[in-house]
Structures are given as C-alpha cells and as structure tokens.
Design an enzyme around this catalytic site. Structure first.
Site, PDB file in Angstrom:
ATOM      1  CG  HIS A   1      -1.647   1.305   1.390  1.00  0.00           C
ATOM      2  ND1 HIS A   1      -2.751   1.658   0.641  1.00  0.00           N
ATOM      3  CD2 HIS A   1      -1.402   2.368   2.211  1.00  0.00           C
ATOM      4  CE1 HIS A   1      -3.167   2.864   0.998  1.00  0.00           C
ATOM      5  NE2 HIS A   1      -2.367   3.320   1.950  1.00  0.00           N
ATOM      6  CD  GLU A   2       2.452   3.313   3.820  1.00  0.00           C
ATOM      7  OE1 GLU A   2       2.799   4.427   3.388  1.00  0.00           O
ATOM      8  OE2 GLU A   2       1.495   3.153   4.596  1.00  0.00           O
TER       9      GLU A   2
END
Length: 318
Positions: free
Chosen positions: A141-142
């Site tokens: 996600h990052e």
C-alpha cells in the site's frame, strides 16, 4: 505519494520517536510484550537483545538471548515464500512504468528477513504465512502504483515506488539525539516509506548503518531498504505493540485497547502504521486498499485472513 503519511502522527506527538523507550534512558522502564531493551534504550527483538541489552533479554525471564519465541521448524522465510511466489505476489514491481523497477529483489528480501529473528518464522505455518502476507500488504500500500482498472487489478502493483514523489520538505526536525546531516533530506524511502530524521536515526542504529548521514541508502541498497521496513515491523513504539507481535498472536490488548476497539487482527496493524490518519472515522479507502492487498497475498499463500481486518471503528493509539 503517501511517503510522509506513515509518520505524520509521530511528528504531531514528538515523544513517539525522539525519546528513548526503556532502560536507564527512560527511568528504568521495561518494554511492552516482553521485548528486549537495547543498550541505547529502544524496544525490539534481535538485534536489540545482544551486547548491552538492559532488560528482558530473553523475554520476561531475564538473561541475554533474544526475546522472540523460538521459530518453528521449516527454515527461514524462503520456506514460506519462494522466488516464484514472491514474483507472483509483487507481479508488476518491475514494470517499466514503476520507479522502483529492478530494485526490490527476492534475494534482498530474504537477506533482510534473516537479520530479524522471528520474522516469518514464528509459530505454525499459517501464522508464518499470515505475517509475510500482512507485511507485504502494508508495504505494498505504501509503495503502490496500482489503480482501479490496472492490468491484473490494483493489488498486483505493490512495490512500484522506492521513494516519495514530489517531496516538498527535508523532513528534518531539530533533535540533539538524531541531528540532521547537512544537505540531507529524510523524505519517505523504502517499503515502509521511512520518513523524518528521528526515524532514520534509530532505524539506522538498529541495523548498523548511519542513515542520518546516508539516508539515500534506503533507496539505493535494497537490503538496507527492506531492513528499515522490517525494523519498523518488529519494533514496538509504546503504547503501540509491534506489528510482529500482533500478527503472531503475542499481543494481548489491554482494557484501554479493548475500550478503543483495538483487538488482534490485521486492522490494528493498520492502526499502528497510520491510525491517526486512517482509523476511527468509518469507511476509508486507504484502509480498504491495505485489506485488498492482504487478501490477495493470503489467497496466493493459501492461508485464511483471520478476524478484524479493518480499523474503521478503532480509536488511534495515543
């Protein structure tokens, strides 16, 4: 991208990463969840349990060996995630459109994991698989490069970026303990998008690299890059437990945690990572994105998701 978001809450509450957590540097305090207190006053597992460890060096029973429970049989993290599975999980990380093309290698992942005793090796096979899935999901996600209609779906595009795009700050907070080096910037880099000097400093100390003077190593050395993410994953920052302790079932929520809705599961890991921004206000697309990655990786590894995947109703950690 979301490089600066991960530690935004820390910036608002400067004591999170600026002050030591335990030992003589913190009035004799001990670490939560039976973690070791390093010679420098930080909580964690190996390498925090080695020379100079101040307390709980073999769990809550004393001694001088690592606190992490003895890993189960079956080898290291490579016995859970083969090279082929790694490539399938992070399917488009080497796409020509990805900034990090060619950077995040399987060999670097395995080498970094071997430096953190217990990562992907604690508990039974399902627990081990679930930890790897959760770690790769949060970091995907990052670093995502995906979008709703992306080829193979949005959740096949993790690890597309290795550093923050369009950083407008050097992320330097005045600190006597973690002084910024002249001309250096501490914007988000690596799988966890490590940000701010007061996070580069302790992360570098834990892995034996001077990241205050050489922050670019997090975006140029893939093993160092993975190690910084695993340091974050394995390290408790009171009152937060470590993500490792949560996913391996070692964390028992306090009465305060339960009153805040913080119960074991993938959701509380999102709260650890970025709860001040994403948790406690109902549906949030960022939380859903993290869950999407997690479910995909669990499906690939053939393991159940567990309970409590979101943090929509959880209050952030103080």
């Amino acid at each position: 991208m979301r490089a600066f978001v991960l530690f935004a809450v820390v910036a608002m509450a400067a004591t999170m990463a600026v002050a030591e957590q335990c030992g003589s540097q913190a009035g004799g305090a001990t670490c939560p969840n039976c973690l070791c207190c390093s010679r420098f006053g930080w909580c964690g597992s190996t390498p925090y349990c080695g020379d100079g460890c101040q307390s709980q060096c073999s769990g809550c029973g004393g001694g001088s060996t690592p606190v992490t429970p003895t890993p189960s049989g079956g080898g290291g993290v490579s016995s859970i995630v083969s090279r082929a599975l790694f490539d399938r999980m992070l399917l488009h990380r080497n796409d020509g459109a990805c900034q990090a093309k060619g950077f995040y290698t399987y060999d670097a992942f395995v080498a970094a994991a071997s430096a953190f005793r217990g990562f992907g090796t604690t508990g039974g096979t399902d627990t081990r698989k679930r930890e790897v899935a959760a770690f790769l999901a949060q970091t995907s996600h990052e670093t995502t490069g995906g979008w709703a209609t992306a080829p193979d779906g949005a959740f096949a595009w993790g690890y597309c970026f290795k550093q923050e795009r369009g950083a407008t700050s050097n992320y330097c907070t005045p600190s006597a303990q973690w002084p910024c080096a002249p001309g250096k910037s501490y914007y988000g880099r690596g799988p966890i998008q490590l940000s701010h000097n007061y996070n580069y400093g302790p992360a570098g100390r834990a892995i034996g690299v001077d990241l205050l003077r050489n922050p670019d190593l997090v975006a140029t050395d893939p093993t160092v890059s993975f190690k910084t993410a695993m340091w974050f994953w394995m390290t408790a920052q009171a009152p937060k437990p470590s993500s490792h302790a949560v996913i391996t079932g070692q964390w028992s929520p306090s009465g305060t945690d339960r009153a805040a809705g913080r119960v074991p599961g993938f959701g509380v890991i999102t709260n650890i990572v970025n709860g001040g921004i994403e948790c406690g206000h109902g549906q949030d697309s960022r939380v859903a994105d993290r869950i999407g990655f997690y479910k995909r990786y669990c499906d690939i590894l053939g393991v159940g998701y567990g309970n409590n995947l979101d943090c929509y109703s959880q209050r952030p950690f103080a």
